[in-house]
Design an enzyme around this catalytic site. Structure first.
Site, PDB file in Angstrom:
ATOM      1  N   ASP A   1      -4.981   6.940   3.244  1.00  0.00           N
ATOM      2  CA  ASP A   1      -5.333   8.227   2.633  1.00  0.00           C
ATOM      3  C   ASP A   1      -5.922   8.063   1.240  1.00  0.00           C
ATOM      4  O   ASP A   1      -6.748   8.872   0.805  1.00  0.00           O
ATOM      5  CB  ASP A   1      -4.098   9.127   2.560  1.00  0.00           C
ATOM      6  CG  ASP A   1      -3.770   9.763   3.899  1.00  0.00           C
ATOM      7  OD1 ASP A   1      -4.518   9.535   4.871  1.00  0.00           O
ATOM      8  OD2 ASP A   1      -2.752  10.487   3.981  1.00  0.00           O
TER       9      ASP A   1
ATOM     10  N   LYS B   1       6.582   8.044  13.583  1.00  0.00           N
ATOM     11  CA  LYS B   1       7.878   8.590  13.156  1.00  0.00           C
ATOM     12  C   LYS B   1       7.709   9.191  11.759  1.00  0.00           C
ATOM     13  O   LYS B   1       7.629   8.465  10.774  1.00  0.00           O
ATOM     14  CB  LYS B   1       8.964   7.514  13.130  1.00  0.00           C
ATOM     15  CG  LYS B   1      10.325   8.026  12.646  1.00  0.00           C
ATOM     16  CD  LYS B   1      11.378   6.931  12.675  1.00  0.00           C
ATOM     17  CE  LYS B   1      12.728   7.442  12.182  1.00  0.00           C
ATOM     18  NZ  LYS B   1      12.777   7.668  10.729  1.00  0.00           N
TER      19      LYS B   1
ATOM     20  N   SER C   1       7.866   4.574  10.620  1.00  0.00           N
ATOM     21  CA  SER C   1       8.582   5.150   9.477  1.00  0.00           C
ATOM     22  C   SER C   1       8.007   4.657   8.141  1.00  0.00           C
ATOM     23  O   SER C   1       6.890   4.995   7.792  1.00  0.00           O
ATOM     24  CB  SER C   1      10.076   4.836   9.612  1.00  0.00           C
ATOM     25  OG  SER C   1      10.833   5.586   8.711  1.00  0.00           O
TER      26      SER C   1
END
Length: 555
Positions: free
Chosen positions: A303, A317, A292
């Site tokens: 990223d 998740k 999460s």
């Protein structure tokens, strides 16, 4: 012609509106109809069932079963569990500040938190709780005792304790306090110029705690690189994940976006403050227990090419929950959206929407996994957690180590060890001697514990199959010989896994003298992933080469 077109347009719009209202009416009717059926069924059940029923339990079970058909994160929180929910989201509760567990008929203190009432009252790990406010704790479960120890700050609680090695019972009166469990249980320097910061949760103020710890490492320890440890961190508040990324990323950078059925849940979250440091090299540690909010942080740092991710694939998740207020001070925590990290990928691993025929949940198939790109153009993928830039093998405890932990034999031995040793060396240097390990083996000699290895399990399964297929009698002698060879030997295994068991003993012993921070310092010494992170941060060219365009982070 114009009038005719206008007439057709009016008819078309009217049809759309009527159809839309019809859809809403049908949906509302379906809800009303089923609620009415449920109400009448429950009324008849409660009135005519042969035995007395517990209406509250029946309703709670029916709600839980209904929500289980959706996903594991959509849950009903009754008023009785509000304190647990508050602890989960804020890290705060009113209590004495200690971990507990069941041991035989009673409950044992496993670890008092530094600076809180239990610690200040001199309560130690291994103390057995006999009474709370005059009420016996015998045969009570951990949940009951936890509830009894919690309460309003400044209220008093009286405990009667039995301490190993002490004949008389100990009586303590503690004043409860507001307990705030830090999201950063430890930060420090682990090598020349390399800082370490462990983040265990994403409760309120986690971002501020990370910033304060990182600033301390920079200003007071002059670190030039950082290991950010998110392993085993199950997540928490989304906004705190954004705030933590903001410590290392410039203002105005998108960290995560959410998309749901209702447009109100379609949001973009960007960094709102000036960063603390956008240049310092970072290695972020993750594993299958990182979920999460941990995946938002590690995924965003990956990223944005702001950190090298090291470890094992994360949990996967990619769902966001929102809490809705219900009547009678209860709440519904409901999945309202999926989240997407900066490259545009969603890392949800399990597809709860399209279940298998047996009701089980399958993973997103490889055919549906999509390629995305990081800021520098590196290839990354959706559909299954965050894949590390540098993958390492997970380390599993041996069967004998698991048995020693489950039977509390390491814990109980350390309790005796502490009675014989007033002090130990600092956490970075302490390790039990060979003499101490031999003492531990003697301690185990009259203790009952056992386990079954995977080899033994598979052999048992093979024998069962052979019997069903009528081949067992033909190979009975061979099976007997193999069973003898594969049967585990506890004395052999204790020696074979000596290093592993020694690490567990060291961590438990250090925690008795130096508490949570000491345990963290002790565990780092034996941590292979931390060692790999240090090696990478000491090799700048290798670190930089991982973050350049063209690198493919494999599925």
């Amino acid at each position: 012609m114009f009038k005719k077109l206008k007439y057709i347009l009016i008819i078309g719009i009217t049809a759309i509106v009527v159809f839309a209202y019809k859809g809403i009416d049908e949906s509302s009717f379906e809800v009303s109809k089923n609620l009415d059926i449920y109400y009448t069924l429950f009324k008849e059940l409660n009135m005519f069932y042969v035995d007395e029923t517990k209406p509250g339990d029946l309703i709670k079970n029916s709600i839980d079963k209904m929500l289980e058909t959706l996903d594991p994160y959509t849950v009903y929180i009754p008023e009785s569990k509000m304190e647990d929910y508050r602890l989960m989201t804020t890290g705060q509760y009113g209590g004495i500040g200690a971990l507990i567990r069941k041991a035989g008929d009673y409950i044992v203190i496993t670890e008092p938190y530094e600076t809180f009432p239990a610690y200040k009252a001199g309560i130690k790990a291994g103390d057995v709780i006999l009474e709370i406010d005059g009420n016996s704790t015998k045969n009570k479960n951990s949940s009951d005792i936890s509830d009894a120890l919690k309460g309003q700050p400044n209220s008093e609680v009286k405990l009667v304790l039995k301490r190993p090695g002490t004949e008389k019972n100990i009586e303590k009166t503690l004043k409860r306090e507001e307990i705030k469990i830090s999201s950063v249980p430890y930060h420090g320097v682990i090598a020349d110029g390399i800082g370490y910061l462990r983040l265990s949760s994403f409760t309120e103020q986690a971002g501020a705690e990370v910033k304060a710890a990182f600033t301390d490492l920079k200003e007071n320890n002059k670190i030039t690189s950082l290991v950010l440890d998110l392993r085993g961190n199950p997540g928490g508040l989304l906004i705190e994940a954004v705030n933590i990324v903001n410590v290392f990323v410039k203002k105005g950078e998108e960290v995560v976006s959410t998309k749901g059925k209702i447009s109100d849940w379609n949001k973009k979250y960007t960094t709102m403050f000036q960063s603390t440091d956008t240049e310092i090299p970072i290695v972020c540690l993750v594993n299958s227990g990182s979920a999460s909010a941990s995946e938002i942080v590690s995924g965003a740092l990956q990223d944005l090419d702001r950190a090298v991710i090291l470890g094992q694939r994360t949990f996967g998740k990619g769902l966001v929950q929102t809490t809705r207020q219900l009547s009678y001070n209860s709440k519904l925590k409901v999945t309202t959206a999926k989240y997407y990290i900066p490259s545009g990928r969603c890392i949800q691993a399990l597809d709860y929407t399209h279940r298998n025929e047996d009701g089980s949940v399958g993973k997103v198939p490889d055919s549906l996994i999509t390629e995305f790109a990081t800021k520098n153009g590196r290839k990354v993928y959706d559909g299954g957690g965050i894949v590390p830039d540098i993958a390492t093998e997970p380390i599993y405890l041996s069967k004998i180590a698991i048995s020693l932990i489950e039977k509390n034999l390491i814990f109980d031995y350390v309790t005796e060890f502490v009675l014989k040793h007033d002090s130990i060396d600092n956490p970075e240097k302490f390790s039990i001697s060979d003499v101490d390990f031999d003492e531990f083996k003697k301690y185990l000699s009259d203790k009952e514990f056992d386990y079954e290895t995977e080899s033994e399990k598979e052999l048992t399964r093979l024998i069962d199959i052979a019997k069903k297929e009528k081949y067992y009698e033909k190979a009975e002698t061979d099976f007997a010989e193999l069973k003898l060879k594969l049967s585990h030997d506890k004395n052999y295994d204790i020696q074979k896994f000596k290093d592993e068991i020694t690490e567990l003993l060291n961590e438990e012993i250090v925690s008795r003298y130096y508490y949570q921070k000491g345990r963290a310092k002790s565990s780092i010494k034996f941590d292979d992933d931390v060692k790999k992170a240090i090696e990478l941060l000491q090799d700048k060219s290798k670190y930089d080469s991982i973050l350049v365009a063209g690198v493919d982070i494999k599925k």
